[in-house]
Design a protein around this motif. Structure first.
Motif, short mmCIF file in Angstrom:
data_model
loop_
_atom_site.label_atom_id
_atom_site.label_comp_id
_atom_site.label_asym_id
_atom_site.label_seq_id
_atom_site.Cartn_x
_atom_site.Cartn_y
_atom_site.Cartn_z
N HIS A 84 0.81 -1.22 0.00
CA HIS A 84 0.00 0.00 0.00
C HIS A 84 0.84 1.27 0.00
CE1 HIS A 84 0.62 0.12 4.39
NE2 HIS A 84 0.24 1.37 4.34
N TYR A 85 2.16 1.16 0.27
CA TYR A 85 2.99 2.37 0.20
C TYR A 85 3.03 2.92 -1.23
CZ TYR A 85 4.64 3.56 4.76
OH TYR A 85 4.69 4.05 6.04
N LEU A 86 2.92 2.01 -2.20
CA LEU A 86 2.96 2.48 -3.59
C LEU A 86 1.67 3.19 -3.98
CD1 LEU A 86 4.84 -0.39 -5.41
CD2 LEU A 86 5.71 1.71 -4.43
N GLY A 87 0.65 3.06 -3.13
CA GLY A 87 -0.59 3.79 -3.39
C GLY A 87 -0.50 5.23 -2.87
N LYS A 88 0.54 5.54 -2.13
CA LYS A 88 0.64 6.90 -1.57
C LYS A 88 1.12 7.86 -2.65
CE LYS A 88 1.86 5.22 3.08
NZ LYS A 88 0.65 5.44 3.84
N GLU A 89 0.42 8.98 -2.77
CA GLU A 89 0.77 9.97 -3.79
C GLU A 89 2.22 10.41 -3.64
OE1 GLU A 89 -0.60 11.05 -6.39
OE2 GLU A 89 -2.61 10.25 -6.19
N THR A 132 8.46 5.90 11.06
CA THR A 132 8.19 5.65 12.48
C THR A 132 6.68 5.68 12.73
OG1 THR A 132 8.36 8.00 12.99
CG2 THR A 132 10.36 6.68 13.21
N GLU A 133 6.27 4.91 13.73
CA GLU A 133 4.85 4.88 14.09
C GLU A 133 4.69 5.14 15.57
OE1 GLU A 133 2.26 1.94 12.04
OE2 GLU A 133 4.15 0.85 11.93
N GLN A 134 3.59 5.79 15.94
CA GLN A 134 3.34 6.03 17.36
C GLN A 134 2.67 4.84 18.02
OE1 GLN A 134 1.08 9.73 17.24
NE2 GLN A 134 2.62 10.67 18.53
N ARG A 146 10.16 -7.76 8.61
CA ARG A 146 9.21 -8.38 7.68
C ARG A 146 8.01 -7.47 7.42
NH1 ARG A 146 10.73 -12.95 11.03
NH2 ARG A 146 11.56 -14.62 9.74
N ASP A 147 7.60 -6.73 8.44
CA ASP A 147 6.36 -5.97 8.35
C ASP A 147 6.53 -4.66 7.57
OD1 ASP A 147 3.60 -5.65 9.21
OD2 ASP A 147 4.31 -4.02 10.48
N MET A 148 7.67 -4.03 7.68
CA MET A 148 7.85 -2.70 7.07
C MET A 148 9.08 -2.61 6.15
SD MET A 148 5.49 -0.48 8.22
CE MET A 148 6.18 1.14 7.96
C1 BG6 Z 1 1.38 -2.13 7.29
C2 BG6 Z 1 1.97 -2.81 8.49
O1 BG6 Z 1 1.80 -2.75 6.12
O2 BG6 Z 1 1.80 -0.77 7.29
C3 BG6 Z 1 1.55 -2.12 9.76
O3 BG6 Z 1 1.54 -4.16 8.53
C4 BG6 Z 1 1.89 -0.66 9.70
O4 BG6 Z 1 2.16 -2.71 10.89
C5 BG6 Z 1 1.38 -0.04 8.41
O5 BG6 Z 1 1.28 -0.03 10.80
C6 BG6 Z 1 1.90 1.38 8.26
O6 BG6 Z 1 1.27 1.98 7.18
P1 BG6 Z 1 1.10 3.56 7.10
O7 BG6 Z 1 0.45 3.78 5.78
O8 BG6 Z 1 0.26 3.95 8.27
O9 BG6 Z 1 2.48 4.12 7.19
#
Ligand code: BG6
Length: 663
Positions: free
Chosen positions: A205-210, A242-244, A261-263
């Motif tokens: 889904h990162y590739l969906g970000k403008e 980074t995530e909160q 694996r996740d990011m």
């Molecule tokens: C997902 C991960 O692919 O991306 C999550 O599984 C993560 O753990 C999320 O929180 C982060 O996405 P975004 O778009 O909020 O940066």
């Protein structure tokens, strides 16, 4: 006059009208396996509804959810309606449009290992095809764990739904796409037994970000950057996400996964590929995918013994949430092993072995339970040679230029460079040029899935990963997974919830004489009494000078008798101030400041400072402080006055101006 609501309506209508010019995707039915799960309610239905409101769905379109839960189409619609009201981020929720859209949602209860369920699915699809006129096209969305991809594919193959002579058949596969190189290969083999590669859309889904897609526009639509985009001009690159939030309700999945694996293996590598790949010969999907694959193939694979120097892991401990309430340690989260070795933070250094990037380190980091949510890329250029400025005050003051892509939030692009400070002498100061998305464009608060779904219905796989790319990405992280899987981390948990991550990660770039660039921490400065009333511009100038640092409990931050030349702002944590006798005079905590007098007068420190707990600090060096003050004589005057009133210190302006720090 238009009120705010009608203005929003008008702008949404206008956007929708503009989108009418976009080609409508093919008519189709979208079948969602695992439709009662989280993904459907949080992302899929909200994005499909966004597409619908923006006129980007085909006129002939229906959704068929399939899962084991007990719903009818009617009760499933009611659930989706309640969920959408909760998760939709549309500024104005159009109830009439939703009622229309909702009619096209259907549900079939069924198990994925039940042949009969797939026979029912086939008849349901035929009925929907007849009712909605979807020309035999079907898109299968696997919103399920990968362990059942094969089972679902077998079911579809059993009733002949995986191919068709009239109409297309495509599948979208969600991550995680494997859990290591071997399992990804196995999964690819399994999927490709039932489907052709061109039917498979592996989503990131990162590739969906403008802002991620804009990396391509920025690099290849602007001629001025390409000549600079190489080892001759670029010193290093940093990619941070980074995530909160912690792992929330996903402990069961996450504990088997971890942040690599996740990011890192997916989202961060996708951004790195866009940023570093060679220019594709066209925007055709295969041209872009080939270049991405080539780039990832050029990443040097770490030897196992290198992992210790090139990768750092962390796991969060208890701490505080942004609202100040207590937060759990990772090991206390729901469905997480109480002795878990899973990393919730990672920082990695990579090398790319090609002509363009040889010798340019790429630093990546990502983690959960951190101070801020932010995804950012920093491209740091090489410093200009100093000799031209020999004998001027600018000598020794040259700093590297930085280009910063703010992927999210505060989407934008910033360039930091040096400018001559007005006046008779050649003094330099760092300034910036800033582009903000929401000042230039009308943006939609989408989910990131809209473009991906739209492209898939169109048959455009550019934004989806080919099997070779996925395997190459796993190959890069495999040594890290091997070493971290085999050696239990001895220092876990090693960073508090809501902090800046582990100290070791913070120091990862240091042996290469680099440092992570901090986000502009203006709020931290606003809390310093000495800077009260400084004004926005002044704070901004100071903030660009702040350097972040992390200390662990017991670390000495400042030593008695040393000449103090910096101010420290405690972003989080606490420190003891210890006098000559070794007694703790006082303890300072979040938001407090120490060392500020050393910015004004040169003196030996009369106390030592030791970290009581994990500490995240901002450091302002006197030298930088002086540079900023020289531009603002009125503020300097006011500051001297404050020093007299508050600290009883008389600063001799002449002496101060003449001090070494201003050379
Ligand atoms: C997902 C991960 O692919 O991306 C999550 O599984 C993560 O753990 C999320 O929180 C982060 O996405 P975004 O778009 O909020 O940066």
């Amino acid at each position: 006059m238009m009120n705010n609501q009608s203005r929003e309506d008008a702008s949404q209508d206008f956007l929708a009208a503009m989108n009418m010019g976009a080609t409508s995707p093919d008519p189709c039915v979208m079948v969602v396996f695992g439709a009662s799960g989280d993904l459907t309610k949080r992302l899929l239905i909200p994005s499909l509804f966004n597409l619908y409101c923006d006129n980007l769905l085909p006129d002939s379109f229906a959704i068929l959810g399939m899962a084991m839960d007990d719903f009818t189409s009617e009760s499933f619609r009611l659930k989706m309606s309640a969920d959408l009201h909760k998760y939709s981020r549309r500024e104005h929720f159009d109830e009439i449009a939703w009622a229309d859209f909702c009619d096209s949602i259907h549900y079939l209860k069924g198990r994925f290992d039940d042949d009969d369920a797939f026979r029912q699915l086939k008849s349901f699809l035929q009925a929907l095809d007849g009712r909605y006129d979807t020309e035999g096209n079907a898109l299968f969305y696997m919103a399920t764990p990968p362990s059942v991809f094969g089972m679902i594919s077998t079911g579809l193959e059993g009733v002949g739904l995986n191919h068709s002579d009239d109409g297309w058949r495509r599948i979208i596969v969600e991550k995680p796409f494997g859990s290591d190189l071997a399992s990804a290969r196995k999964l690819n083999r399994e999927i490709l037994t039932y489907w052709r590669e061109d039917q498979v859309y592996r989503i990131d889904h990162y590739l969906g970000k403008e802002t991620v897609q804009n990396l391509l526009a920025f690099r290849f639509a602007n001629g001025m950057f390409e000549p600079l985009w190489n080892r001759t001009h670029i010193d290093h690159i940093q990619i941070t996400a980074t995530e909160q939030v912690g792992v929330e309700w996903r402990g069961g999945y996450y504990d088997q996964s971890g942040v690599i694996r996740d990011m890192v293996q997916n989202h961060l590598f996708q951004m790195m590929a866009y940023l570093c790949m060679e220019p594709p010969t066209s925007f055709e999907a295969e041209a872009i995918r080939n270049e991405k694959f080539k780039l990832l193939s050029a990443v040097r694979i770490m030897k196992h013994e290198e992992v210790r120097h090139m990768a750092v892991r962390g796991q969060y401990d208890e701490g505080v949430l942004p609202d100040g309430s207590p937060a759990k340690a990772y090991r206390d989260e729901h469905a997480v092993d109480a002795h878990s070795n899973t990393e919730t933070y990672a920082a990695v250094k990579l090398r790319i072995d090609n002509w363009r990037w040889h010798g340019v380190p790429i630093f990546l980091r990502s983690g959960k339970a951190l101070r801020t949510k932010s995804t950012e890329i920093v491209v740091q250029f090489r410093r200009a040679p100093e000799f031209t400025f020999r004998g001027t005050p600018a000598s020794g003051q040259l700093e590297a230029n930085q280009l910063i892509f703010r992927i999210q939030p505060n989407e934008g692009i910033e360039i930091r460079f040096l400018a001559k400070r007005p006046g008779p002498s050649m003094h330099m100061r760092k300034v910036n040029m800033n582009f903000e998305y929401d000042e230039a464009f009308i943006t939609h608060p989408g989910t990131g899935y809209e473009t991906m779904l739209y492209d898939c219905m169109h048959g455009d796989p550019s934004l989806f990963s080919r099997s070779d790319l996925v395997e190459t990405a796993w190959r890069i992280v495999q040594p890290i997974l091997d070493v971290w899987g085999a050696e239990k981390a001895r220092d876990f948990p090693n960073y508090p919830f809501g902090s800046w991550g582990p100290k070791a990660a913070f120091n990862l770039p240091a042996p290469d004489h680099r440092r992570w660039l901090a986000r502009t921490p203006q709020q931290a400065l606003e809390r310093v009494p000495m800077f009260e009333g400084s004004g926005k511009m002044m704070l901004h100038a100071f903030a660009m000078m702040l350097k972040p640092a992390v200390f662990n409990a017991g670390d000495e931050i400042a030593r008695l008798g040393d000449e103090g030349r910096e101010l420290f702002i405690i972003e989080m944590g606490s420190v003891d101030i210890i006098d000559q006798e070794g007694d703790v005079v006082t303890t300072l905590g979040d938001g407090q400041v120490f060392g500020e007098l050393s910015l004004l007068v040169t003196k030996k420190r009369r106390a030592s400072v030791r970290a009581v707990s994990y500490c995240a600090l901002y450091i302002m060096e006197k030298r930088d402080f002086c540079k900023v003050l020289m531009d603002r004589p009125q503020f300097a005057g006011r500051l001297m006055q404050t020093a007299r009133e508050r600290y009883n210190v008389i600063v001799d302006a002449q002496e101060w101006m003449a001090s070494d720090d201003l050379d």
